[in-house]
Motif scaffolding. Structure first.
Motif, PDB file in Angstrom:
ATOM      1  N   PRO A   1     -45.477  13.053  24.210  1.00  0.00           N
ATOM      2  CA  PRO A   1     -44.068  12.845  23.862  1.00  0.00           C
ATOM      3  C   PRO A   1     -43.570  13.924  22.900  1.00  0.00           C
ATOM      4  O   PRO A   1     -44.288  14.323  21.978  1.00  0.00           O
ATOM      5  N   GLY A   2     -42.349  14.382  23.136  1.00  0.00           N
ATOM      6  CA  GLY A   2     -41.782  15.429  22.306  1.00  0.00           C
ATOM      7  C   GLY A   2     -40.701  14.929  21.374  1.00  0.00           C
ATOM      8  O   GLY A   2     -40.037  13.918  21.637  1.00  0.00           O
ATOM      9  N   ILE A   3     -40.533  15.652  20.273  1.00  0.00           N
ATOM     10  CA  ILE A   3     -39.445  15.409  19.321  1.00  0.00           C
ATOM     11  C   ILE A   3     -38.812  16.756  18.997  1.00  0.00           C
ATOM     12  O   ILE A   3     -39.508  17.717  18.676  1.00  0.00           O
ATOM     13  N   ARG A   4     -37.493  16.843  19.108  1.00  0.00           N
ATOM     14  CA  ARG A   4     -36.766  18.058  18.761  1.00  0.00           C
ATOM     15  C   ARG A   4     -36.125  17.887  17.389  1.00  0.00           C
ATOM     16  O   ARG A   4     -35.393  16.926  17.153  1.00  0.00           O
TER      17      ARG A   4
ATOM     18  N   VAL B   1     -45.538  16.319  20.258  1.00  0.00           N
ATOM     19  CA  VAL B   1     -45.253  17.754  20.254  1.00  0.00           C
ATOM     20  C   VAL B   1     -43.891  17.934  19.585  1.00  0.00           C
ATOM     21  O   VAL B   1     -42.892  17.389  20.057  1.00  0.00           O
ATOM     22  N   VAL B   2     -43.863  18.665  18.486  1.00  0.00           N
ATOM     23  CA  VAL B   2     -42.627  18.853  17.728  1.00  0.00           C
ATOM     24  C   VAL B   2     -42.024  20.209  18.079  1.00  0.00           C
ATOM     25  O   VAL B   2     -42.691  21.242  17.995  1.00  0.00           O
ATOM     26  N   LEU B   3     -40.749  20.200  18.468  1.00  0.00           N
ATOM     27  CA  LEU B   3     -40.031  21.405  18.858  1.00  0.00           C
ATOM     28  C   LEU B   3     -38.973  21.722  17.808  1.00  0.00           C
ATOM     29  O   LEU B   3     -38.100  20.890  17.541  1.00  0.00           O
ATOM     30  N   LEU B   4     -39.056  22.909  17.223  1.00  0.00           N
ATOM     31  CA  LEU B   4     -38.151  23.330  16.151  1.00  0.00           C
ATOM     32  C   LEU B   4     -36.973  24.082  16.762  1.00  0.00           C
ATOM     33  O   LEU B   4     -37.141  25.172  17.307  1.00  0.00           O
TER      34      LEU B   4
ATOM     35  N   ALA C   1     -35.298  12.960  21.292  1.00  0.00           N
ATOM     36  CA  ALA C   1     -36.569  12.330  21.658  1.00  0.00           C
ATOM     37  C   ALA C   1     -36.397  11.705  23.042  1.00  0.00           C
ATOM     38  O   ALA C   1     -35.365  11.875  23.686  1.00  0.00           O
ATOM     39  N   GLY C   2     -37.431  10.997  23.509  1.00  0.00           N
ATOM     40  CA  GLY C   2     -37.337  10.364  24.814  1.00  0.00           C
ATOM     41  C   GLY C   2     -37.709  11.270  25.963  1.00  0.00           C
ATOM     42  O   GLY C   2     -37.295  11.037  27.100  1.00  0.00           O
ATOM     43  N   PHE C   3     -38.480  12.309  25.694  1.00  0.00           N
ATOM     44  CA  PHE C   3     -38.942  13.216  26.742  1.00  0.00           C
ATOM     45  C   PHE C   3     -40.411  13.555  26.498  1.00  0.00           C
ATOM     46  O   PHE C   3     -40.946  13.356  25.398  1.00  0.00           O
TER      47      PHE C   3
END
Length: 250
Positions: free
Chosen positions: A92-95, A128-131, A222-224
């Motif tokens: 799961p990713g977080i932007r 997975v954190v996306l900056l 989020a949610g991806f």
């Protein structure tokens, strides 16, 4: 239904890359001779093509492994890119929206905490954190290599110590631009200003994704799910990576 969003830049020679990309093409017309055959031996006189590409492992969108940061990470030998656990690369990713931070400035732990407070889900180990800096708008220009903020040791530690294994950024590099770090070092001779986010990986293993793109295309913070499997280059410190967000639109 799921929608796929490409978060990668293309691999090509241009002003946004610091090192050249050289491509030698064996085209369809020339290929028969290379195989010791004649054009008439193939339908339409065309054989199959081939390309030889010379580039660094840090060209295009790529993942840095702990081995890139140093020979050891924590108490163990640093992992090469082919040794990265596959479950790190599909999660799961977080932007995090950091577009307000100016070029050349370090992203602090407080910046990360503030950005996380605006995300509708809690950060969990393995995310997975996306900056999102917005620097990918400069792709195709020389400014792409210089006009972006960067992570600090403290902001990197903030995420890694909370179980984040992969952190990505939509900029040329993960740390501040080289000129910013070098200027500080020449002024105060403190080598802690040189690639501090990278070198945190000598304390605890984590991976970086550099040169992401299209984070603005994600519909929410989020949610991806992020898929970011690097090419399996044996024993090396980085690998080219096609990064894709998978958005569930059911």
């Amino acid at each position: 239904m799921s929608r796929l969003i490409d978060l990668s830049v293309p691999v090509l020679d241009g002003p946004s890359e610091a090192t050249p990309v050289e491509v030698s093409v064996l085209d369809h017309k020339s290929a028969p001779a290379a195989l010791g055959l004649r054009p008439e031996d193939f339908p339409e006189g065309e054989a199959i093509s081939n390309e030889t590409v010379t580039l660094t492992t840090h060209t295009g969108t790529h993942m840095d492994a702990p081995l890139h940061y140093g020979l050891r990470s924590g108490e163990s030998p640093a992992a090469a890119i082919d040794e990265i656990p596959l479950d790190w690369c599909f999660a799961p990713g977080i932007r995090l929206d950091l577009r307000h931070i100016p070029p050349g400035v370090g992203i602090t732990a407080a910046d990360i905490e503030d950005a996380l407070a605006k995300v509708p889900v809690e950060l969990e180990p393995g995310n997975v954190v996306l900056l999102w800096t917005g620097a990918d708008r400069l792709w195709g220009t020389e400014a792409y290599r210089t006009d972006h903020p960067g992570m600090t040791r403290e902001s990197t530690a903030y995420l890694v110590e909370r179980g984040v294994n992969v952190i990505g950024i939509d900029a040329w590099g993960f740390d501040r631009p080289f000129a910013s770090m070098l200027g500080d070092y020449r002024e105060n001779q403190d080598n802690r200003v040189l690639w501090p986010a990278h070198l945190y990986g000598r304390e605890k293993p984590y991976c970086q994704l550099e040169k992401l793109a299209n984070l603005d295309a994600l519909p929410e913070a989020a949610g991806f799910t992020v898929a970011c499997f690097p090419v399996k280059l044996a024993g090396l410190g980085a690998g080219w990576t096609r990064v894709v967000a998978i958005v569930d639109e059911a």
